[in-house]
Design a protein around this motif. Structure first.
Motif, PDB file in Angstrom:
ATOM      1  N   LEU A  33       1.582  -2.897   0.153  1.00 32.37           N
ATOM      2  CA  LEU A  33       1.349  -4.226   0.707  1.00 32.37           C
ATOM      3  C   LEU A  33       0.053  -4.181   1.486  1.00 32.37           C
ATOM      4  O   LEU A  33      -0.067  -3.444   2.473  1.00 32.37           O
ATOM      5  CB  LEU A  33       2.516  -4.629   1.622  1.00 32.37           C
ATOM      6  N   ARG A  34      -0.935  -4.939   1.025  1.00 24.39           N
ATOM      7  CA  ARG A  34      -2.261  -4.931   1.651  1.00 24.39           C
ATOM      8  C   ARG A  34      -2.497  -6.245   2.377  1.00 24.39           C
ATOM      9  O   ARG A  34      -2.152  -7.319   1.868  1.00 24.39           O
ATOM     10  CB  ARG A  34      -3.356  -4.758   0.587  1.00 24.39           C
ATOM     11  N   GLY A  35      -3.142  -6.143   3.531  1.00 25.02           N
ATOM     12  CA  GLY A  35      -3.479  -7.374   4.242  1.00 25.02           C
ATOM     13  C   GLY A  35      -4.206  -7.084   5.535  1.00 25.02           C
ATOM     14  O   GLY A  35      -4.223  -5.958   6.033  1.00 25.02           O
ATOM     15  N   PHE A 138      -1.195   2.655   6.850  1.00 20.03           N
ATOM     16  CA  PHE A 138      -1.607   3.776   5.999  1.00 20.03           C
ATOM     17  C   PHE A 138      -3.087   4.082   6.163  1.00 20.03           C
ATOM     18  O   PHE A 138      -3.523   5.202   5.923  1.00 20.03           O
ATOM     19  CB  PHE A 138      -1.295   3.439   4.536  1.00 20.03           C
ATOM     20  N   GLN A 139      -3.867   3.095   6.579  1.00 13.56           N
ATOM     21  CA  GLN A 139      -5.311   3.331   6.736  1.00 13.56           C
ATOM     22  C   GLN A 139      -5.593   4.395   7.787  1.00 13.56           C
ATOM     23  O   GLN A 139      -6.699   4.947   7.836  1.00 13.56           O
ATOM     24  CB  GLN A 139      -6.036   2.026   7.087  1.00 13.56           C
ATOM     25  N   TRP A 140      -4.600   4.718   8.626  1.00 10.34           N
ATOM     26  CA  TRP A 140      -4.785   5.737   9.657  1.00 10.34           C
ATOM     27  C   TRP A 140      -3.976   7.003   9.374  1.00 10.34           C
ATOM     28  O   TRP A 140      -3.924   7.899  10.228  1.00 10.34           O
ATOM     29  CB  TRP A 140      -4.406   5.177  11.026  1.00 10.34           C
ATOM     30  N   VAL A 141      -3.364   7.082   8.234  1.00 11.91           N
ATOM     31  CA  VAL A 141      -2.616   8.294   7.889  1.00 11.91           C
ATOM     32  C   VAL A 141      -3.606   9.416   7.579  1.00 11.91           C
ATOM     33  O   VAL A 141      -4.612   9.203   6.886  1.00 11.91           O
ATOM     34  CB  VAL A 141      -1.694   8.038   6.673  1.00 11.91           C
ATOM     35  N   ASP A 142      -3.347  10.606   8.103  1.00 10.70           N
ATOM     36  CA  ASP A 142      -4.234  11.734   7.860  1.00 10.70           C
ATOM     37  C   ASP A 142      -4.314  12.037   6.365  1.00 10.70           C
ATOM     38  O   ASP A 142      -3.386  11.749   5.603  1.00 10.70           O
ATOM     39  CB  ASP A 142      -3.746  12.968   8.618  1.00 10.70           C
ATOM     40  N   GLY A 166       2.301  -0.048   3.871  1.00  8.12           N
ATOM     41  CA  GLY A 166       1.583  -1.172   4.453  1.00  8.12           C
ATOM     42  C   GLY A 166       0.221  -0.703   4.916  1.00  8.12           C
ATOM     43  O   GLY A 166       0.120   0.328   5.591  1.00  8.12           O
ATOM     44  N   THR A 167      -0.823  -1.432   4.545  1.00 11.74           N
ATOM     45  CA  THR A 167      -2.168  -0.966   4.894  1.00 11.74           C
ATOM     46  C   THR A 167      -3.144  -2.120   4.998  1.00 11.74           C
ATOM     47  O   THR A 167      -2.974  -3.159   4.347  1.00 11.74           O
ATOM     48  CB  THR A 167      -2.678   0.037   3.840  1.00 11.74           C
ATOM     49  N   ARG A 168      -4.165  -1.911   5.807  1.00  7.31           N
ATOM     50  CA  ARG A 168      -5.290  -2.833   5.796  1.00  7.31           C
ATOM     51  C   ARG A 168      -6.108  -2.580   4.526  1.00  7.31           C
ATOM     52  O   ARG A 168      -6.131  -1.474   4.008  1.00  7.31           O
ATOM     53  CB  ARG A 168      -6.161  -2.632   7.032  1.00  7.31           C
ATOM     54  N   ASP A 169      -6.762  -3.588   4.072  1.00  7.96           N
ATOM     55  CA  ASP A 169      -7.510  -3.480   2.819  1.00  7.96           C
ATOM     56  C   ASP A 169      -8.935  -3.008   3.112  1.00  7.96           C
ATOM     57  O   ASP A 169      -9.847  -3.813   3.311  1.00  7.96           O
ATOM     58  CB  ASP A 169      -7.528  -4.828   2.096  1.00  7.96           C
ATOM     59  N   PRO A 171     -12.170  -0.246   1.832  1.00  6.95           N
ATOM     60  CA  PRO A 171     -12.613   0.413   0.586  1.00  6.95           C
ATOM     61  C   PRO A 171     -11.942   1.764   0.370  1.00  6.95           C
ATOM     62  O   PRO A 171     -11.577   2.129  -0.745  1.00  6.95           O
ATOM     63  CB  PRO A 171     -14.131   0.556   0.796  1.00  6.95           C
ATOM     64  N   GLY A 172     -11.749   2.523   1.460  1.00  8.71           N
ATOM     65  CA  GLY A 172     -11.132   3.835   1.319  1.00  8.71           C
ATOM     66  C   GLY A 172      -9.695   3.760   0.861  1.00  8.71           C
ATOM     67  O   GLY A 172      -9.277   4.498  -0.039  1.00  8.71           O
ATOM     68  N   THR A 173      -8.914   2.875   1.478  1.00 11.73           N
ATOM     69  CA  THR A 173      -7.502   2.783   1.090  1.00 11.73           C
ATOM     70  C   THR A 173      -7.362   2.163  -0.294  1.00 11.73           C
ATOM     71  O   THR A 173      -6.484   2.564  -1.062  1.00 11.73           O
ATOM     72  CB  THR A 173      -6.701   1.955   2.112  1.00 11.73           C
ATOM     73  N   ARG A 174      -8.201   1.205  -0.629  1.00 12.65           N
ATOM     74  CA  ARG A 174      -8.100   0.614  -1.971  1.00 12.65           C
ATOM     75  C   ARG A 174      -8.360   1.668  -3.038  1.00 12.65           C
ATOM     76  O   ARG A 174      -7.681   1.713  -4.064  1.00 12.65           O
ATOM     77  CB  ARG A 174      -9.084  -0.556  -2.112  1.00 12.65           C
ATOM     78  N   GLN A 175      -9.341   2.555  -2.795  1.00 15.96           N
ATOM     79  CA  GLN A 175      -9.634   3.616  -3.749  1.00 15.96           C
ATOM     80  C   GLN A 175      -8.483   4.619  -3.807  1.00 15.96           C
ATOM     81  O   GLN A 175      -8.052   5.037  -4.885  1.00 15.96           O
ATOM     82  CB  GLN A 175     -10.935   4.315  -3.353  1.00 15.96           C
TER      83      GLN A 175
END
Length: 982
Positions: A33-35, A138-142, A166-169, A171-175
């Motif tokens: 879930l991105r947002g 998730f954007q802050w998960v190691d 759940g994560t912010r969108d 570029p790093g997480t999208r990849q």
């Protein structure tokens, strides 16, 4: 949490319910879930956790202060089920326990071995009702935790495990999450926004009628429909403003201003409450005792944390403090000055040091640093080394890079940058690795360090770049290292005279260590030369290796005699291989063969191949020895020995969990199984190797697996697959100067034409292999394809070329002693012989292929030979003699799935007067690649748990596949399976 907070999220709720249903039924699923902040991701994840029963729920939340701590999120997620690790296969169990800090690693762990263990642990935790892992922010998960979770999610099958992220969108997480199904949380429409505003207005006098439509529209447009912004704004506006009777404030406290709203709320709190909130923001894990202890050392009241809870800023759960929203934590951090943050980090570091948490203490000390500090840098580098040992290489790279920044001494900084590059590469970040290595190169002056930097650079290039450039880098580094680290004429006995003079080097206590640095670089250069197909370079490398023999009379030393002028068994083996190859390619085949034979005699037997003792260093050395042995056997013209050594290397790597090098080892193992007539297993191994190569960014290894898959498809007559694999392999191999891979891919296309009866085209393609230079062709492939080249030339009517190719094979095989090598030569001689002589030569070839314990491994070669013999006999009007040979060939081709060759044999049988019925599908063809890999290992007597360890699956997945394998093959037991696969 109120249900109306999920207004307008019907599609997302439906997707979550579908995932939960599949997990309860035993399937595996993942959903992202991105947002933007406030879009409602956490609310949806909390909904999923409440609805998951009877499935077990594990949860973790990424925290920015912990984002560089290897396995921090994984520790949070798996802590409740860590006790189940005892049920895992040995290597996976130890890797997971080390990653979670439960035990010290016995040896450096590969990141994919840890990931495989996580998959198995999640499968264990899923019994009996399923498992749902919920990971927020998730954007802050190691990186180490992210790698392990995504590896597992991509392999969820029948384990009954699900992953919700759940994560912010960004570029790093999208990849990173590109391979998982995802939903983007768009802003709410006006109808849903009204529901959120109305819920936020409850308790505000004079708002019973709800917000005015014009206000709803204005706020929806201003917030982009962000649920959090709408809810927070409803509490900030007056009843008159919400009802539309008073103008809305300008500007609205919305969007980017939300952080400002929270900042204002924090600024109004008492000083000691703000101080303890800063501690909580910087601590990262929400450890109540640590936060209170640090706050008290800074002068905050013991009750300050409870005042923050009363203000609605944090929630205090058992032993855990959580901010109500990440934006609040960000506002706390932004509202404090640098000096205040450094002071908090300093106290946290002291408390963590007292508690024995060296890694977190090191990070906080680094945050508190005001400039370069060797003591702090050393602590941080040690923490990075420990992270790497546990398999968290990407996070280790971050800590090592940080340590380098804090290192005042330039030579020490250069070494730490070099270590950063190695960790980043192992962690799957090649760009970061290259940058760190370039920075290290700028600072380095020590010749040994410069050699190590050059070696790393060459390894990076050889894995994913231009092999010819890697070769140049290795050779240059080897010669520079020899010039700067070895005394003049450092042990030139046993080789050509050294250009450095004739002084005796035996006095140097570091000659042995320096020699090993140079020898390692030459070995890398030889590997690169083999990839390119550059025989001139192989000659040059052999000459340099010969110069590295120890001084006359130097004793043979122990394996760990790193700083003495001794010659270890490993040194002698590698030097014999390199020198023998160089001599062979220079034209001294007698001298080269003697050295290669001596090296092969030193290869240990296979008694311990299946002994999983986690001795990764020894296993790595043994696998490398076996791969060099396979290369030596190929030069000697003994494909059977080469295949045997290559297959053993694959087994050693699998057993020991050498996943970082496994894609490369599997190249040789897959080729070996193809040469041993195990076409289906070869395909399965290459598919596995290709997947791992792509996950680790090893483009050149991917090219090798694609080329092998092309050959297997050619054997089976699968034209579309063969062309697709070959062209994809060539698209990597040609620009990367991978002559070996380009030659194999081109050979596949020629073999395809030969099998499909396009003899002129096959002859043209196979002859082109003989003239392709370095980077586009390879001498070993020219040798290996000779039998097909002779057959194609004869069928195309070019008997001159056929005789020349046969002569070439005879010369190449002059030192070969194996029955298979002599059989292939006899077959080629038969093809260019007259009808009187040919049958006897073909019968001789069949007899050689029937000798020893190698009969199953020679099945494909025997069938090709039997087909040629049957054809010759039928054309000589000896149909009765021809039919048994043609029948054997047809049956073998059918069993191997070699469809075009089977059709040819069936056609000859009909021409010989035998009516044939199309055979049914071969049993093994009914199995998937995964099922076949599992079946092969089980048939060898490997337990389900160890099968899981070798294939990076969970034991329960292995059991699930076996339940499908048995009925497909019409058997009911392991004994029957072993008998069938034999």
């Amino acid at each position: 949490m109120a249900v109306d907070r999920i207004s307008g999220r019907g599609d997302e709720l439906e997707a979550i319910e579908a995932l939960l249903k599949e997990v309860r039924s035993g399937a595996g699923r993942a959903l992202v879930l991105r947002g933007e902040p406030g879009a409602g991701k956490s609310t949806l994840l909390e909904y999923a956790a409440r609805r998951a029963a009877p499935a077990r729920v594990l949860s973790a939340t990424g925290a920015e202060p912990e984002s560089g701590m290897a396995f921090a999120a994984l520790h949070q997620l798996l802590r409740p089920v860590a006790g189940l690790a005892d049920a895992l296969p040995g290597a996976q169990r130890d890797a997971v326990r080390a990653a979670l800090g439960i035990a010290e690693p016995a040896a450096a762990q590969d990141r994919f071995l840890v990931a495989a263990g996580v998959l198995s642990l999640l499968a264990e935790a899923a019994v009996p009702g399923g498992l749902v892992c919920v990971v927020d922010d998730f954007q802050w998960v190691d990186q180490a935790s992210a790698d392990a979770l995504l590896f597992a999610a991509r392999r969820f099958g029948s384990d009954g495990a699900g992953l919700l992220i759940g994560t912010r969108d960004t570029p790093g997480t999208r990849q990173a999450l590109r391979t998982l199904p995802a939903m983007d949380l768009a802003g709410l429409d006006a109808g849903s926004a009204r529901e959120v505003l109305a819920a936020g207005m409850k308790g505000v006098a004079g708002t019973a009628a709800g917000p005015a439509p014009a206000v709803v529209d204005a706020l929806t447009a201003a917030t982009g429909g962000n649920p959090l912004a709408l809810s927070e704004t409803a509490g900030l506006l007056t009843a008159e403003q919400l009802a539309g009777r008073a103008p809305l404030p300008d500007p609205l406290p919305l969007g980017d201003g939300m952080a400002g709203v929270y900042g204002g709320q924090i600024a109004r709190l008492p000083e000691d409450t703000r101080l303890v909130l800063l501690v909580a923001a910087l601590e990262g894990r929400g450890d109540v005792r640590l936060i209170r202890a640090a706050g008290e050392r800074l002068g905050a009241s013991p009750d300050a944390l409870y005042a923050a809870e009363a203000a609605g800023v944090v929630e205090i759960r058992p032993a855990e403090v959580r901010f109500r929203h990440p934006l609040i934590r960000a506002a706390v951090h932004a509202g404090a000055g640098p000096a205040a943050r450094r002071a908090v980090h300093g106290h946290l570091a002291a408390l963590l040091s007292e508690a024995g948490d060296r890694d977190r203490a090191a990070r906080h000390r680094a945050e508190a640093a005001t400039g370069p500090d060797e003591e702090i840098a050393a602590e941080l580098a040690a923490a990075g080394d420990r992270a790497g040992t546990r398999g968290g290489y990407a996070d280790a790279a971050g800590m090592l890079s940080w340590a380098a920044e804090l290192t005042p001494d330039e030579p020490a900084r250069a070494r730490r940058l070099k270590d950063t590059a190695a960790a980043a590469w192992l962690g799957g970040h090649p760009g970061r690795a290259q940058s760190a290595l370039a920075a290290a190169r700028e600072l380095a002056e020590d010749p040994v360090l410069l050699a190590e930097i050059a070696q790393l650079s060459g390894r990076f290039e050889l894995s994913s770049g231009n092999a010819a450039e890697a070769l140049r880098a290795f050779l240059t580094a080897a010669e520079r290292a020899a010039a700067h680290t070895l005394p003049p004429d450092a042990g030139s006995a046993g080789g050509p005279p050294s250009p450095h003079g004739a002084a005796d080097a035996s006095h140097s206590p570091r000659t042995g260590a320096a020699r090993r640095v140079v020898l390692a670089l030459l070995a890398d250069a030889a590997e690169a030369a083999s990839y390119v197909g550059d025989t001139d370079a192989a000659v040059r490398i052999g000459s340099r290796a010969a110069e590295l023999a120890p001084a006359p009379g130097a004793p043979a030393g122990p394996e760990d005699a790193a700083d003495t002028d001794t010659d270890t068994a490993a040194d002698a083996f590698l030097r014999d291989i390199l020198t023998g190859m160089g001599a062979w390619h220079s034209g001294d085949t007698d001298g080269g063969a003697r050295l290669l034979r001596r090296a092969l005699a030193a290869v240990p037997d296979n008694n311990n191949d299946n002994n999983n003792d986690n001795n990764n260093g020894d296993d790595s050395r043994q696998a490398a020895h076996l791969l060099w042995a396979a290369a030596a056997a190929s030069l000697l013209g003994e494909s059977d020995a080469a295949a045997r050594h290559g297959a053993r290397a694959g087994r050693v790597a699998k057993v020991s969990g050498m996943v970082g090098t496994l894609p490369v080892v599997l190249e040789n193992a897959a080729t070996a199984e193809r040469m041993n007539s195990n076409i289906a297993l070869s395909i399965a191994l290459s598919q596995e190797g290709l997947a791992l190569a792509r996950e680790t960014g090893l483009d050149n290894s991917a090219a090798a697996h694609l080329a092998n898959l092309a050959v297997c498809a050619a054997v089976r007559g699968q034209e579309d697959d063969c062309r697709a694999y070959a062209h994809e392999a060539l698209a990597i191999a040609i620009p990367h100067r991978l002559g070996l891979r380009a030659a194999v891919a081109s050979y596949a296309l020629g073999l395809l034409d030969l099998g499909l009866g396009r003899h002129d085209r096959a002859h043209e393609r196979l002859m082109a292999l003989t003239t392709a230079g370095p980077g586009a062709g390879h001498p070993v492939v020219v040798w290996g394809s000779t039998a097909d080249r002779v057959e194609a030339a004869v069928a195309a009517g070019d008997h001159t070329a056929a005789r020349a190719a046969t002569g070439f094979l005879q010369q190449w095989s002059a030192h070969a002693t194996s029955p298979r090598a002599r059989a292939v030569l006899a077959r080629c001689q038969a093809l260019v012989a007259d009808d009187v002589t040919a049958p006897a030569l073909l019968r001789q070839a069949l007899a050689l292929l029937d000798t020893g314990d190698d009969r199953d491994a020679t099945a494909y070669e025997r069938a090709r030979t039997a087909l040629l013999l049957g054809e010759r006999l039928r054309r000589a009007r000896r149909a009765g003699e021809a039919r048994p040979h043609l029948r054997d060939a047809a049956e073998t081709f059918h069993r191997l799935g070699a469809a075009p060759w089977e059709r040819r044999a069936q056609g000859e049988l009909r021409a010989a007067g035998e009516t044939t019925d199309p055979a049914g599908p071969a049993l093994l063809e009914t199995l998937t690649a995964q099922e076949l890999r599992i079946a092969r290992l089980v048939a060898e007597g490997v337990s389900n748990k160890d099968v899981a360890a070798r294939l990076f699956l969970s034991p329960r997945t292995v059991e699930y596949h076996l339940y499908k394998v048995y009925p497909k093959l019409g058997i009911t037991s392991r004994t029957e399976l072993a008998r069938l696969l034999r």
